[in-house]
Write an enzyme that holds these catalytic residues in place. Structure first.
Site, PDB file in Angstrom:
ATOM      1  N   ARG A   1       0.887  -1.253  -0.042  1.00 30.64           N
ATOM      2  CA  ARG A   1       0.219   0.111   0.040  1.00 30.64           C
ATOM      3  C   ARG A   1       0.893   1.388  -0.156  1.00 30.64           C
ATOM      4  O   ARG A   1       0.555   2.006  -0.807  1.00 30.64           O
ATOM      5  CB  ARG A   1      -0.990  -0.118   1.208  1.00 30.64           C
ATOM      6  CG  ARG A   1      -2.226  -0.919   1.081  1.00 30.64           C
ATOM      7  CD  ARG A   1      -3.049  -0.945   2.033  1.00 30.64           C
ATOM      8  NE  ARG A   1      -2.303  -1.628   3.257  1.00 30.64           N
ATOM      9  CZ  ARG A   1      -2.695  -1.701   4.562  1.00 30.64           C
ATOM     10  NH1 ARG A   1      -4.139  -1.151   4.616  1.00 30.64           N
ATOM     11  NH2 ARG A   1      -1.982  -1.861   5.688  1.00 30.64           N
TER      12      ARG A   1
ATOM     13  N   ASN B   1      -6.527  -2.741   1.605  1.00 32.38           N
ATOM     14  CA  ASN B   1      -6.672  -4.140   1.822  1.00 32.38           C
ATOM     15  C   ASN B   1      -7.924  -4.653   1.916  1.00 32.38           C
ATOM     16  O   ASN B   1      -8.732  -4.224   2.698  1.00 32.38           O
ATOM     17  CB  ASN B   1      -5.925  -4.591   3.021  1.00 32.38           C
ATOM     18  CG  ASN B   1      -4.033  -4.592   2.812  1.00 32.38           C
ATOM     19  OD1 ASN B   1      -3.833  -4.622   1.468  1.00 32.38           O
ATOM     20  ND2 ASN B   1      -3.828  -4.750   3.819  1.00 32.38           N
TER      21      ASN B   1
END
Length: 739
Positions: free
Chosen positions: A18, A36
């Site tokens: 990320r 996520n």
């Protein structure tokens, strides 16, 4: 301007994915978000078409170091005109499919941190970041968030929290992030469980104990190691006595590659693997050095690895020499992950214990690899490589659980288009091992909310995994052991065609109830036909013959000569018995009393070790194979005679010739050359790709010779590299038969 939604699957959690996406989006002037969920990573991008294309291209070509993208799907959506790019909180869905990352060795940046006196993590033994450290060993379930790991009880201090929340920092959302102020603590205990010291003082003290010849236990990433000075003969011999491990080689840990160069010779490829982000135990050539003879008696190969956790790095600051670092366990049991269990089982082995209070949720041993044909070949699939995920060509309609074999057990799962192989579990020969096997099944079920609709297991009625399968009240399919070996290699390469498979190992339950291990199959994903096998011979005394190669050799002599002729022979095998023993064992052999039939090539290796006076008994699996390989002389080109009649590979002539040779190098070389010739001769009868599989092909010399000859003949061939050739790959093969 356009907007797209991107779904990324694979190893994309716990690997800095990320923050990588965040920084990549910012650099491409894109707005939107990333998050996520249980399936992977989701990204929304808004910006110019060119910038979005650049973003996707970069993500595919250069993802974060530990990431593995299995699929990246993009679709255009309606723009919402986001003002910036942000990282959103994880979501939970009802369908968990994200792949768990293996544990990884410490990265260079973290090594620099613990060596920097001005860094607040200086000498902190549990340092990590998104590019390294524990993953599989600390996770309870997905998504990979701190609350789902054994770090959930440790509240971050201000400094750690700041790094954890800063997307440009390499510790952004590194779930085990901590420091001396807020993280797990190191503690030193004696074998009576008395606390001696803590933190860096504890590491210094245990280093002094090692330097002075003590045997200690130190908690690694996935379990405890038994550790002592690898140059101290007296200590290493004492460890062998205490552990009841007469000859099996110990793994040796070195400070770094520079120190390793003093003790072993290795190729550029071997160095690349030893220093890789996985840092596995790698089998390399030992050179005469100050290492103790008792590290690897009578073997010129060493299982070597370099310090791979911050704790090891700090420890080596105070050590004088390389160390033995072998799994802390009782024979046939899995690696121990808790101090109390270690004290209960190994208090008579260790003098001191270095522990830390971050729980190891999932035990994970060290991986073992070797280089064959200048490529990696995994022998034990664990830390750094496992869980191992492969992609199936198509989605499976059912959730399938495969249970592997009894030795070197692993399990495997199939759901959607994912095939996942667990880390090495071990041999299922004890209650503790069986509990670990069942715990591993529960762990993977929890990871993926997985309830099997089909179980696949071995045909052997006495395998613990088979017994477990048949108790589950779930549809069960049993797959022949050697066919599963062939399928395992086929699965690694996604082969869906006819192959000619040479399946050579020590033991496997055959379709006729005999012990197979020298099989040649015509096989595809759905069926197999046994076209050749080594002619059956008897294992005198059953299991006992596995530990006594002389019994296997005597059986081959009985197959070839009369009792009177055997008694007159002057060979190392005959000389290893008394006349009365030979007569008694001949009666046992004649009547087939506790003397099952086998076609096993692994047992033929044992017999050759006896004939050549290498070993009349063996103390660990594969000992004879290692020593025969060591005795091989590449200058010898001859091979022993054999016959192939009605599908039987008959070694009668080989035995007649072999007993006339006296030099072990000659016997071992002609024997391996014969196996190569057998494989090539049979291969040339078929216009099919060749599969080489089973534990016998862990013999590097044999495998490289066969590959060279097959290339010369223009034959296409396959052998497992990412997945073990031995029984550690069986579960994957079982799985592949059903998809």
């Amino acid at each position: 301007m356009k907007a797209v939604y991107i779904e990324v699957k694979g190893i994309v959690q716990g690997v800095g994915f990320r923050p990588f996406v965040f920084n990549l989006a910012i650099s491409n002037n894109l707005a939107g978000w990333v998050n996520n969920d249980d399936r992977g990573v989701n990204i929304v991008l808004e910006g110019s078409s060119l910038n979005i294309e650049n973003f996707i291209e970069t993500l595919k070509k250069t993802p974060p170091p530990l990431a593995k993208i299995d699929s990246l799907e993009t679709k255009e959506i309606k723009a919402k005109e986001y003002k910036k790019f942000e990282i959103k909180k994880s979501e939970t869905t009802s369908n968990k499919t994200t792949i768990i990352s293996p544990d990884m060795a410490i990265c260079e940046d973290c090594i620099n941190d613990i060596n920097d006196k001005n860094n607040f993590r200086y000498n902190y033994a549990l340092t990590n970041c998104t590019n390294c450290g524990p993953r599989y060993s600390i996770i309870k379930t997905v998504p990979y968030d701190r609350c789902n790991t054994s770090m959930s009880d440790f509240i971050m201090c201000e400094d750690c929290q700041k790094e954890y929340e800063e997307p440009s920092n390499r510790r952004y959302h590194a779930q085990p992030v901590s420091c001396e102020k807020c993280g797990p603590k190191i503690a030193l205990y004696d074998k009576n469980n008395n606390l001696i010291s803590e933190d860096n003082k504890a590491i210094k003290e245990i280093a002094l104990k090692i330097n002075s010849g003590e045997i200690v236990a130190i908690k690694g990433m996935g379990g405890f190691h038994l550790i002592c000075d690898a140059t101290n003969d007296k200590t290493v011999e004492l460890l062998r006595k205490r552990k009841n491990r007469p000859a099996k080689p110990f793994a040796v840990m070195f400070k770094d590659i520079k120190q390793l160069k003093e003790f072993a010779d290795f190729t550029k490829k071997e160095e690349e693997i030893i220093t890789s982000k996985e840092k596995p135990i790698t089998l390399i050539k030992a050179k005469s050095s100050s290492l103790s003879f008792f590290v690897a008696p009578n073997i010129d190969r060493l299982g070597c690895f370099i310090a791979y956790t911050p704790l090891h790095i700090i420890l080596f600051k105070y050590l004088k020499n390389p160390i033995i670092a072998t799994s802390a366990n009782l024979s046939d049991e899995p690696i121990i992950r808790q101090k109390d269990e270690l004290l209960e089982k190994l208090a008579n082995v260790v003098d001191f214990i270095l522990d830390y209070d971050r729980e190891i949720v999932n035990a994970c041993d060290d991986s073992v690899v070797q280089v064959v044909n200048n490529e990696i070949s995994v022998l034990r699939n664990a830390r750094g490589y496992a869980p191992t995920s492969l992609k199936a060509e198509k989605k499976t309609a059912k959730k399938i659980l495969a249970l592997g074999a009894n030795q070197k057990a692993t399990i495997a799962l199939a759901f959607e288009d994912n095939l996942i192989l667990s880390p090495h579990i071990g041999d299922l020969n004890s209650i503790t091992s069986l509990e670990y096997f069942e715990r591993t099944i529960e762990t993977f079920k929890r990871f993926y909310d997985f309830e099997p609709e089909l179980i696949v297991c071995d045909k052997h009625p006495n395998y613990e995994s088979t017994k477990w399968a048949l108790k589950q009240n779930i549809k069960t399919v049993q797959i022949q052991h050697h066919y599963a070996h062939a399928l395992s290699t086929m699965a690694e390469y996604g082969l869906d065609e006819d192959v000619l498979a040479f399946c050579f190992d020590g033991t496997g339950y055959g379709d006729d109830g005999n012990i197979w291990g020298g099989e040649v199959f015509l096989a595809n994903k759905k069926e197999y036909k046994r076209v050749n096998h080594f002619k059956y011979f008897r294992l005198i005394g059953g299991e006992k013959s596995i530990k006594e190669p002389k019994r296997v050799a005597l059986s081959l002599l009985f197959e070839t000569f009369s009792l009177d002729e055997v008694l007159k022979l002057d060979t190392p095998t005959v000389n290893a018995f008394s006349v009365n023993e030979i007569k008694l064992l001949h009666t046992v052999w004649q009547k087939g009393l506790n003397a099952p039939l086998t076609s096993s090539v692994g047992r033929i290796f044992d017999a050759v070790a006896s004939f050549s006076s290498i070993a009349q008994t063996q103390t660990y699996e594969g000992e004879t194979g290692l020593q025969i390989e060591q005795a091989y002389d590449k200058k010898i080109k001859e091979f022993y005679s054999y016959e192939i009649k009605n599908g039987n590979i008959d070694l009668t002539k080989a035995v007649e010739e072999l007993i006339k040779d006296k030099q072990k190098e000659l016997i071992c070389s002609k024997f391996i050359n014969m196996l190569v010739d057998i494989i090539i001769t049979i291969s040339l009868k078929y216009d099919l790709p060749i599969v080489l599989t089973g534990g016998v092909f862990q013999n590097k010399t044999l495998l490289e010779l066969v590959c060279k000859k097959l290339e010369k003949e223009g034959k296409k061939y396959y052998y497992s590299k990412r997945v073990p050739l031995n029984d550690g790959g069986i579960a994957l093969g079982q799985l592949y038969s059903q998809i």
